[in-house]
Design a protein around this motif. Sequence first.
Motif, PDB file in Angstrom:
ATOM      1  N   GLU B 211     -49.196  -8.138 -36.842  1.00 39.72           N
ATOM      2  CA  GLU B 211     -48.075  -9.019 -36.563  1.00 39.72           C
ATOM      3  C   GLU B 211     -48.585 -10.460 -36.435  1.00 39.72           C
ATOM      4  N   ILE B 212     -48.563 -11.167 -37.540  1.00 39.08           N
ATOM      5  CA  ILE B 212     -49.096 -12.528 -37.558  1.00 39.08           C
ATOM      6  C   ILE B 212     -48.357 -13.443 -36.581  1.00 39.08           C
ATOM      7  N   ASN B 213     -47.049 -13.274 -36.513  1.00 35.34           N
ATOM      8  CA  ASN B 213     -46.267 -14.129 -35.613  1.00 35.34           C
ATOM      9  C   ASN B 213     -46.639 -13.907 -34.154  1.00 35.34           C
ATOM     10  N   LEU B 214     -46.890 -12.641 -33.811  1.00 37.19           N
ATOM     11  CA  LEU B 214     -47.319 -12.325 -32.448  1.00 37.19           C
ATOM     12  C   LEU B 214     -48.652 -13.019 -32.171  1.00 37.19           C
ATOM     13  N   ALA B 215     -49.592 -12.862 -33.098  1.00 34.40           N
ATOM     14  CA  ALA B 215     -50.917 -13.456 -32.938  1.00 34.40           C
ATOM     15  C   ALA B 215     -50.807 -14.975 -32.758  1.00 34.40           C
ATOM     16  N   ARG B 216     -49.975 -15.579 -33.590  1.00 35.16           N
ATOM     17  CA  ARG B 216     -49.817 -17.032 -33.537  1.00 35.16           C
ATOM     18  C   ARG B 216     -49.254 -17.469 -32.185  1.00 35.16           C
ATOM     19  N   GLU B 217     -48.324 -16.665 -31.666  1.00 31.40           N
ATOM     20  CA  GLU B 217     -47.616 -17.056 -30.445  1.00 31.40           C
ATOM     21  C   GLU B 217     -48.438 -16.859 -29.171  1.00 31.40           C
ATOM     22  N   ILE B 218     -49.162 -15.745 -29.070  1.00 36.95           N
ATOM     23  CA  ILE B 218     -49.784 -15.426 -27.773  1.00 36.95           C
ATOM     24  C   ILE B 218     -51.267 -15.737 -27.690  1.00 36.95           C
ATOM     25  N   SER B 219     -51.941 -15.950 -28.837  1.00 42.69           N
ATOM     26  CA  SER B 219     -53.401 -15.961 -28.800  1.00 42.69           C
ATOM     27  C   SER B 219     -53.993 -17.267 -28.291  1.00 42.69           C
ATOM     28  N   ASP B 220     -55.038 -17.136 -27.451  1.00 40.12           N
ATOM     29  CA  ASP B 220     -55.896 -18.286 -27.169  1.00 40.12           C
ATOM     30  C   ASP B 220     -56.897 -18.424 -28.300  1.00 40.12           C
ATOM     31  N   HIS B 221     -57.372 -17.251 -28.767  1.00 39.97           N
ATOM     32  CA  HIS B 221     -58.288 -17.256 -29.904  1.00 39.97           C
ATOM     33  C   HIS B 221     -57.876 -16.188 -30.902  1.00 39.97           C
ATOM     34  N   VAL B 222     -58.166 -16.448 -32.149  1.00 43.27           N
ATOM     35  CA  VAL B 222     -57.926 -15.471 -33.206  1.00 43.27           C
ATOM     36  C   VAL B 222     -59.240 -15.215 -33.914  1.00 43.27           C
ATOM     37  N   LEU B 223     -59.484 -13.926 -34.188  1.00 43.95           N
ATOM     38  CA  LEU B 223     -60.718 -13.548 -34.866  1.00 43.95           C
ATOM     39  C   LEU B 223     -60.321 -12.785 -36.127  1.00 43.95           C
ATOM     40  N   VAL B 224     -60.877 -13.200 -37.261  1.00 43.16           N
ATOM     41  CA  VAL B 224     -60.564 -12.511 -38.513  1.00 43.16           C
ATOM     42  C   VAL B 224     -61.794 -11.736 -38.959  1.00 43.16           C
ATOM     43  N   LEU B 225     -61.605 -10.425 -39.148  1.00 46.72           N
ATOM     44  CA  LEU B 225     -62.695  -9.570 -39.604  1.00 46.72           C
ATOM     45  C   LEU B 225     -62.479  -9.237 -41.071  1.00 46.72           C
ATOM     46  N   ASP B 226     -63.590  -9.155 -41.808  1.00 42.01           N
ATOM     47  CA  ASP B 226     -63.515  -8.661 -43.177  1.00 42.01           C
ATOM     48  C   ASP B 226     -64.801  -7.924 -43.489  1.00 42.01           C
ATOM     49  N   LYS B 227     -64.694  -6.705 -43.929  1.00 43.77           N
ATOM     50  CA  LYS B 227     -65.855  -5.863 -44.250  1.00 43.77           C
ATOM     51  C   LYS B 227     -66.872  -5.859 -43.112  1.00 43.77           C
ATOM     52  N   VAL B 231     -65.237 -13.460 -40.205  1.00 48.77           N
ATOM     53  CA  VAL B 231     -65.184 -14.507 -41.230  1.00 48.77           C
ATOM     54  C   VAL B 231     -64.459 -15.743 -40.721  1.00 48.77           C
ATOM     55  N   GLU B 232     -63.798 -15.605 -39.573  1.00 54.30           N
ATOM     56  CA  GLU B 232     -63.032 -16.731 -39.070  1.00 54.30           C
ATOM     57  C   GLU B 232     -62.879 -16.538 -37.558  1.00 54.30           C
ATOM     58  N   TYR B 233     -63.085 -17.601 -36.803  1.00 53.39           N
ATOM     59  CA  TYR B 233     -62.858 -17.511 -35.370  1.00 53.39           C
ATOM     60  C   TYR B 233     -62.438 -18.869 -34.863  1.00 53.39           C
ATOM     61  N   GLY B 234     -61.369 -18.911 -34.096  1.00 50.96           N
ATOM     62  CA  GLY B 234     -60.945 -20.202 -33.565  1.00 50.96           C
ATOM     63  C   GLY B 234     -59.651 -20.043 -32.801  1.00 50.96           C
ATOM     64  N   THR B 235     -58.979 -21.179 -32.563  1.00 51.28           N
ATOM     65  CA  THR B 235     -57.694 -21.101 -31.883  1.00 51.28           C
ATOM     66  C   THR B 235     -56.652 -20.560 -32.869  1.00 51.28           C
ATOM     67  N   ALA B 236     -55.427 -20.369 -32.361  1.00 47.67           N
ATOM     68  CA  ALA B 236     -54.392 -19.747 -33.186  1.00 47.67           C
ATOM     69  C   ALA B 236     -54.132 -20.521 -34.471  1.00 47.67           C
ATOM     70  N   SER B 237     -54.562 -21.797 -34.524  1.00 44.65           N
ATOM     71  CA  SER B 237     -54.319 -22.606 -35.729  1.00 44.65           C
ATOM     72  C   SER B 237     -55.080 -22.056 -36.935  1.00 44.65           C
ATOM     73  N   VAL B 238     -56.091 -21.208 -36.685  1.00 45.73           N
ATOM     74  CA  VAL B 238     -56.839 -20.574 -37.763  1.00 45.73           C
ATOM     75  C   VAL B 238     -55.894 -19.876 -38.738  1.00 45.73           C
ATOM     76  N   ILE B 239     -54.820 -19.289 -38.159  1.00 46.73           N
ATOM     77  CA  ILE B 239     -53.877 -18.537 -38.982  1.00 46.73           C
ATOM     78  C   ILE B 239     -53.242 -19.431 -40.039  1.00 46.73           C
ATOM     79  N   ASP B 240     -52.938 -20.660 -39.648  1.00 53.14           N
ATOM     80  CA  ASP B 240     -52.253 -21.537 -40.594  1.00 53.14           C
ATOM     81  C   ASP B 240     -53.222 -22.375 -41.426  1.00 53.14           C
TER      82      ASP B 240
END
Lengths: 324, 257
Positions: B211-227, B231-240
């Motif tokens: 749920e991308i919208n949930l992640a964007r709304e509640i997260s202090d940090h977002v972490l993106v995993l791949d394999k 591959v990505e770590y930062g504040t919720a702005s990472v999503i956009d």
Amino acid sequence: MATFQTKRISSRSVKVDVATAKELLVAHKVRPNRHLGELCWAVVALILLGLLAFWVAGNPAFEWDVFAEYFGQGRILEGLWNTLWITAVVVAISVVLGLGLAAARLSRLPVLVAVAWGYVWVFRSVPVLVQLLLWFNIGYFIPAFTLLLPGGLQIAINTNDIVTATGAAILGLSLHGIALAGEIIRGGILGVPIGQTEAAHVLGLSDGYTLRRIIFPQALRSITPALANMFIEQLKGTSIVSVLAVKDLLYSAQEVYATNYKVVPLLMVATIWYVIITSVLSLGQYVLERRLSRSSGGPTAPRGIRGLLNGPTRVHNEEVRLGI
Amino acid sequence: MASDGPLLRVANVSKSFGANIVLDDISLSVEPGEVLSVIGPSGSGKSTLLRCVAQLESTDAGLIELDGEVLGYVLDRGRLAAAPKRVIRAQQAETGVVFQHFNLFPHRTVLENLIEAPVRVKRVGRANAIALARELLDRVGLSDKADQYPDELSGGQRQRVAIARALAMKPRLLLFDEPTSALDPELVGEVLDVIKDLAHTGTTLVVVTHEINLAREISDHVLVLDKGRIVEYGTASVIDHPQNSRTQEFLSRITAH
């Protein structure tokens, strides 16, 4: 009605449109469903059953007067009693030790798993009849049990004195039953979704408590019908002990016809008794299954004869997969 | 005994299933009160990471620390040793887990599901456990369902009960493993509302979600995993504003609809 194409589908009926159907429903002009096919099969079955009954009743070989004479006779009833208590003891031992066997096979200790696996392997491989004969003749390879008491005192007990025919019968049937019950119980436990164990563990519940209070109650639903089946199988299985001259129902009947040569009527006496007890047990199984599925909130067998014949309805696959 | 450091620290954790590397040298930390969302394509290792933190999977390498205590190990006369089952269960009780498929106990009522562990594990008195359970059911909007069995509830209601059950243990950290993925679309909202409420009241959360919208709304940090890699770590702005091309591709695919 005008726009709807009426189409003949048999000599008496046509297709119907919504407006007409509604009108007829409101007017209660509804013909009850006909089950012509079902009725035909019922008639055929009844005729065959009648013929069979007629043949059995009229066949002089069955000697129903002799049957009536021996059906409630003391000797037969004694045999019946022996069959019943031997079955009860065997089933009790099988279920209790089968539980232990299942727990051992599911444990994390390789030694326990190996021992339990070996046990199941051996006792499922050897036919019960062969096993009974082996136990009965145990005196040949273990002539005596010797008890060593402090002070160098020895007490030797002749094996044949403790392993009686009945003892050998119970031993053999139980050893076999434990393996069967153990596998049934293990299968039931494995049937409970792994998510249940994980949910219990992350809540901090111990392994033993999880197995006893979370997993086992859910496994019981699939275990019960299979164990009840085993109970019924064991009841009939006890007839095998007649080869060791244990005075069970079959042996008592054989004893009587050995003296009066009325083979068929006495075998019928045993047969009818087996059918009666099995029927009572089946009824018990039905009641138990109904209770169990009601308390777990799962599907229940329909009431009455349909439920008795069909048993509980199947759980939808989706529900099993989701573990809900 | 709360330390000043992060509540959760994952240090160089790796995990393989056979030849398949699922987690490859993962390190991260979560501060008390923080909400961390973990996103990524399926098979990226995000659920496995969560299951390692919950000690439902063992790790091949690396350490996981909760509030200054290494999980799964004890110090035995100066040497590191695998923790006994008893210790592991006690550590697991400190972390709440909400599963994708709820995993409620079907033979227990909603209330019994909630009081089981507090009574058995935390030795809370039955009356206190019931009082807390009713409070939590009220919080997730299900106070009238206490005496029902799980299979009498809708998927959304079941998941809310599962959240209440996790909260009943007063965990220091709450883990969500794709909590809305098994739900019908119209039932997702009611569960998201409960998660948002938790995020805003300062509960420390790690949420694996699609749920991308949930992640964007509640997260202090977002972490993106791949394999199995971050591959990505930062504040919720990472999503956009993702930096990584794989992330851009993945995010555009799931935000498209």
